[in-house]
Design a protein around this motif. Structure first.
Motif, PDB file in Angstrom:
ATOM      1  N   GLN A   1       2.815 -20.377 -19.283  1.00 35.26           N
ATOM      2  CA  GLN A   1       3.991 -21.248 -19.228  1.00 35.26           C
ATOM      3  C   GLN A   1       3.689 -22.565 -18.507  1.00 35.26           C
ATOM      4  O   GLN A   1       4.445 -23.530 -18.632  1.00 35.26           O
ATOM      5  CB  GLN A   1       5.150 -20.537 -18.534  1.00 35.26           C
ATOM      6  CG  GLN A   1       4.948 -20.286 -17.049  1.00 35.26           C
ATOM      7  CD  GLN A   1       6.165 -19.668 -16.393  1.00 35.26           C
ATOM      8  OE1 GLN A   1       7.296 -20.096 -16.640  1.00 35.26           O
ATOM      9  NE2 GLN A   1       5.940 -18.641 -15.580  1.00 35.26           N
ATOM     10  N   HIS A   2       2.566 -22.613 -17.770  1.00 40.60           N
ATOM     11  CA  HIS A   2       2.227 -23.823 -17.020  1.00 40.60           C
ATOM     12  C   HIS A   2       1.129 -24.657 -17.684  1.00 40.60           C
ATOM     13  O   HIS A   2       0.715 -25.683 -17.130  1.00 40.60           O
ATOM     14  CB  HIS A   2       1.784 -23.445 -15.606  1.00 40.60           C
ATOM     15  CG  HIS A   2       2.855 -22.785 -14.796  1.00 40.60           C
ATOM     16  ND1 HIS A   2       4.020 -23.432 -14.432  1.00 40.60           N
ATOM     17  CD2 HIS A   2       2.950 -21.519 -14.302  1.00 40.60           C
ATOM     18  CE1 HIS A   2       4.784 -22.605 -13.729  1.00 40.60           C
ATOM     19  NE2 HIS A   2       4.159 -21.439 -13.641  1.00 40.60           N
TER      20      HIS A   2
ATOM     21  N   LYS B   1      -3.456 -34.676 -11.059  1.00 45.52           N
ATOM     22  CA  LYS B   1      -3.647 -34.771  -9.611  1.00 45.52           C
ATOM     23  C   LYS B   1      -3.012 -33.582  -8.896  1.00 45.52           C
ATOM     24  O   LYS B   1      -1.860 -33.229  -9.148  1.00 45.52           O
ATOM     25  CB  LYS B   1      -3.015 -36.057  -9.086  1.00 45.52           C
ATOM     26  CG  LYS B   1      -3.674 -37.332  -9.594  1.00 45.52           C
ATOM     27  CD  LYS B   1      -4.789 -37.777  -8.695  1.00 45.52           C
ATOM     28  CE  LYS B   1      -5.294 -39.155  -9.092  1.00 45.52           C
ATOM     29  NZ  LYS B   1      -6.350 -39.648  -8.208  1.00 45.52           N
ATOM     30  N   ILE B   2      -3.794 -32.993  -8.003  1.00 47.37           N
ATOM     31  CA  ILE B   2      -3.306 -31.972  -7.086  1.00 47.37           C
ATOM     32  C   ILE B   2      -3.692 -32.422  -5.681  1.00 47.37           C
ATOM     33  O   ILE B   2      -4.876 -32.590  -5.384  1.00 47.37           O
ATOM     34  CB  ILE B   2      -3.920 -30.583  -7.381  1.00 47.37           C
ATOM     35  CG1 ILE B   2      -3.521 -30.107  -8.778  1.00 47.37           C
ATOM     36  CG2 ILE B   2      -3.506 -29.577  -6.318  1.00 47.37           C
ATOM     37  CD1 ILE B   2      -2.043 -29.824  -8.950  1.00 47.37           C
ATOM     38  N   ASN B   3      -2.689 -32.655  -4.858  1.00 44.61           N
ATOM     39  CA  ASN B   3      -2.928 -33.145  -3.496  1.00 44.61           C
ATOM     40  C   ASN B   3      -3.809 -34.395  -3.493  1.00 44.61           C
ATOM     41  O   ASN B   3      -4.711 -34.548  -2.666  1.00 44.61           O
ATOM     42  CB  ASN B   3      -3.561 -32.046  -2.630  1.00 44.61           C
ATOM     43  CG  ASN B   3      -2.643 -30.857  -2.443  1.00 44.61           C
ATOM     44  OD1 ASN B   3      -1.421 -31.015  -2.309  1.00 44.61           O
ATOM     45  ND2 ASN B   3      -3.203 -29.654  -2.452  1.00 44.61           N
ATOM     46  N   GLY B   4      -3.538 -35.275  -4.446  1.00 48.62           N
ATOM     47  CA  GLY B   4      -4.229 -36.554  -4.486  1.00 48.62           C
ATOM     48  C   GLY B   4      -5.614 -36.525  -5.097  1.00 48.62           C
ATOM     49  O   GLY B   4      -6.301 -37.549  -5.127  1.00 48.62           O
TER      50      GLY B   4
ATOM     51  N   VAL C   1      -5.968 -23.868  -7.535  1.00 48.03           N
ATOM     52  CA  VAL C   1      -7.037 -24.578  -6.824  1.00 48.03           C
ATOM     53  C   VAL C   1      -7.352 -23.885  -5.500  1.00 48.03           C
ATOM     54  O   VAL C   1      -8.514 -23.793  -5.089  1.00 48.03           O
ATOM     55  CB  VAL C   1      -6.645 -26.056  -6.594  1.00 48.03           C
ATOM     56  CG1 VAL C   1      -7.633 -26.745  -5.654  1.00 48.03           C
ATOM     57  CG2 VAL C   1      -6.581 -26.800  -7.923  1.00 48.03           C
ATOM     58  N   SER C   2      -6.332 -23.355  -4.839  1.00 45.40           N
ATOM     59  CA  SER C   2      -6.554 -22.693  -3.545  1.00 45.40           C
ATOM     60  C   SER C   2      -7.413 -21.435  -3.677  1.00 45.40           C
ATOM     61  O   SER C   2      -7.981 -20.959  -2.690  1.00 45.40           O
ATOM     62  CB  SER C   2      -5.215 -22.340  -2.892  1.00 45.40           C
ATOM     63  OG  SER C   2      -4.574 -21.269  -3.580  1.00 45.40           O
ATOM     64  N   LEU C   3      -7.512 -20.895  -4.887  1.00 45.40           N
ATOM     65  CA  LEU C   3      -8.351 -19.713  -5.119  1.00 45.40           C
ATOM     66  C   LEU C   3      -9.823 -20.082  -5.310  1.00 45.40           C
ATOM     67  O   LEU C   3     -10.679 -19.196  -5.384  1.00 45.40           O
ATOM     68  CB  LEU C   3      -7.860 -18.960  -6.360  1.00 45.40           C
ATOM     69  CG  LEU C   3      -6.438 -18.391  -6.299  1.00 45.40           C
ATOM     70  CD1 LEU C   3      -6.057 -17.779  -7.644  1.00 45.40           C
ATOM     71  CD2 LEU C   3      -6.313 -17.357  -5.188  1.00 45.40           C
TER      72      LEU C   3
ATOM     73  N   LEU D   1       3.057 -27.889 -11.053  1.00 38.74           N
ATOM     74  CA  LEU D   1       2.121 -28.488 -10.098  1.00 38.74           C
ATOM     75  C   LEU D   1       1.919 -27.568  -8.894  1.00 38.74           C
ATOM     76  O   LEU D   1       0.809 -27.464  -8.360  1.00 38.74           O
ATOM     77  CB  LEU D   1       2.624 -29.860  -9.651  1.00 38.74           C
ATOM     78  CG  LEU D   1       2.564 -30.961 -10.714  1.00 38.74           C
ATOM     79  CD1 LEU D   1       3.185 -32.243 -10.183  1.00 38.74           C
ATOM     80  CD2 LEU D   1       1.121 -31.215 -11.156  1.00 38.74           C
ATOM     81  N   ARG D   2       2.991 -26.888  -8.503  1.00 40.70           N
ATOM     82  CA  ARG D   2       2.865 -25.917  -7.412  1.00 40.70           C
ATOM     83  C   ARG D   2       1.957 -24.761  -7.850  1.00 40.70           C
ATOM     84  O   ARG D   2       1.119 -24.282  -7.079  1.00 40.70           O
ATOM     85  CB  ARG D   2       4.254 -25.403  -7.025  1.00 40.70           C
ATOM     86  CG  ARG D   2       4.253 -24.535  -5.764  1.00 40.70           C
ATOM     87  CD  ARG D   2       5.663 -24.083  -5.399  1.00 40.70           C
ATOM     88  NE  ARG D   2       6.537 -25.220  -5.131  1.00 40.70           N
ATOM     89  CZ  ARG D   2       7.594 -25.547  -5.865  1.00 40.70           C
ATOM     90  NH1 ARG D   2       7.912 -24.822  -6.930  1.00 40.70           N
ATOM     91  NH2 ARG D   2       8.340 -26.581  -5.547  1.00 40.70           N
ATOM     92  N   TYR D   3       2.122 -24.344  -9.097  1.00 40.50           N
ATOM     93  CA  TYR D   3       1.276 -23.265  -9.618  1.00 40.50           C
ATOM     94  C   TYR D   3      -0.188 -23.693  -9.657  1.00 40.50           C
ATOM     95  O   TYR D   3      -1.072 -22.949  -9.207  1.00 40.50           O
ATOM     96  CB  TYR D   3       1.734 -22.870 -11.028  1.00 40.50           C
ATOM     97  CG  TYR D   3       0.757 -21.957 -11.729  1.00 40.50           C
ATOM     98  CD1 TYR D   3       0.671 -20.606 -11.399  1.00 40.50           C
ATOM     99  CD2 TYR D   3      -0.117 -22.449 -12.708  1.00 40.50           C
ATOM    100  CE1 TYR D   3      -0.241 -19.767 -12.022  1.00 40.50           C
ATOM    101  CE2 TYR D   3      -1.027 -21.617 -13.335  1.00 40.50           C
ATOM    102  CZ  TYR D   3      -1.089 -20.281 -12.985  1.00 40.50           C
ATOM    103  OH  TYR D   3      -2.002 -19.454 -13.589  1.00 40.50           O
TER     104      TYR D   3
END
Length: 298
Positions: free
Chosen positions: A39-40, A132-135, A56-58, A49-51
């Motif tokens: 779905q994302h 972009k994720i966190n810039g 990325v955090s993984l 974007l939160r997903y």
């Protein structure tokens, strides 16, 4: 003898050139693999974007398969996806030193769409997210099952290597049937990057080859422009996938061949001070002559 197409980290010998990065260039889907929430896919909504930030955090040092220099993006193998991101790199003060990869990612996306029109038996990765994720510019794409040719090569016979080269040539010819837009008069990536000669994305020599002089080829057509062994995914004697399309564009056969010989592959002069038998040297250089074939041949 080691199976060239082995993907189980437990079965990779310690003498393997990639033993320290067992997930590099090797993948076979497993039930517990990470998979994207569909779905994302290619969504930039707040929830999406939160997903993607959570994806990325993984990506950690444990699943990083290619550490980039400062300004570049690391590559991570996360289950069924490949993630390109620089989030593990420290920022220089308040400013990021990351190269602008937005054009590279747009080029990859568009090039893959073009490639799908002619490559019916060779898979190309789906793009799941670019943005972009966190810039920082992040690309998430499908991880193709199989083994990179560079990983399989130490365990292949000469006949097997020659077969892969001929298959790669056929793929190049298939791509070369795609002609540029009628209004395109000069060599170009599929999506032009206005700062390509100054932002560090390409080797200066490559910039000279592609964009200096007449900047035109009479046979300009679609070229992958980075058909290295690491970008050919193979399995049981067949090239099953082709990855890394960010350098693809509309170039002539000889122009792409010059980039290939002078930049993408090792050259004989690099080994003049190394005591190698000619047979060993030929093995190292065997991919260099990929374009040394009449473009009219099929």
């Amino acid at each position: 003898m080691t199976n060239p197409y082995e993907t189980d980290p437990e079965k990779i010998p310690s003498t393997d050139p990639y033993a320290d990065v067992p997930f590099y260039g090797r993948y076979r889907p497993r039930p517990g693999d990470f998979r994207v929430d569909l779905q994302h896919v290619n969504s930039h909504s707040t929830d999406s974007l939160r997903y993607w930030a959570s994806v990325v955090s993984l990506c950690t040092e444990e699943n990083r398969i290619y550490p980039a220099d400062e300004g570049g993006r690391d590559v991570f193998a996360l289950g069924s996806v490949i993630v390109k991101s620089s989030h593990l790199h420290a920022r220089a003060g308040a400013q990021s030193t990351e190269i602008d990869f937005s054009y590279a990612d747009a080029n990859e996306h568009r090039a893959i769409t073009l490639a799908k029109t002619v490559l019916k038996d060779v898979k190309v990765p789906e793009i799941y997210f670019a943005g972009k994720i966190n810039g920082r510019q992040v690309l998430v794409q499908e991880r193709l099952p199989g083994v990179a040719l560079c990983v399989a090569r130490p365990y292949l016979s000469r006949d097997q290597r020659d077969s892969y080269k001929e298959q790669a040539r056929k793929i190049l010819h298939q791509l070369h049937t795609i002609k540029p837009p009628e209004n395109l008069q000069a060599r170009s990536h599929v999506v032009s990057d206005p700062n390509i000669l100054s932002n560090g994305r390409i080797n200066p020599l490559e910039g000279d080859i592609l964009f200096s002089g007449t900047n035109h080829d009479p046979d300009m057509s679609f070229m992958h422009n980075d058909l290295t062994e690491s970008n050919c995914i193979v399995d049981n004697g067949i090239i099953v996938g082709l990855i890394d399309w960010e350098m693809a564009g509309f170039f002539g056969w000889k122009t792409a061949g010059e980039v290939h010989r002078r930049i993408r592959t090792p050259q004989r002069e690099h080994f003049v001070n190394v005591n190698l038998r000619e047979e060993q040297l030929q093995g190292i250089l065997y991919w260099n002559d990929l374009y040394d074939q009449d473009v009219s041949k099929n």
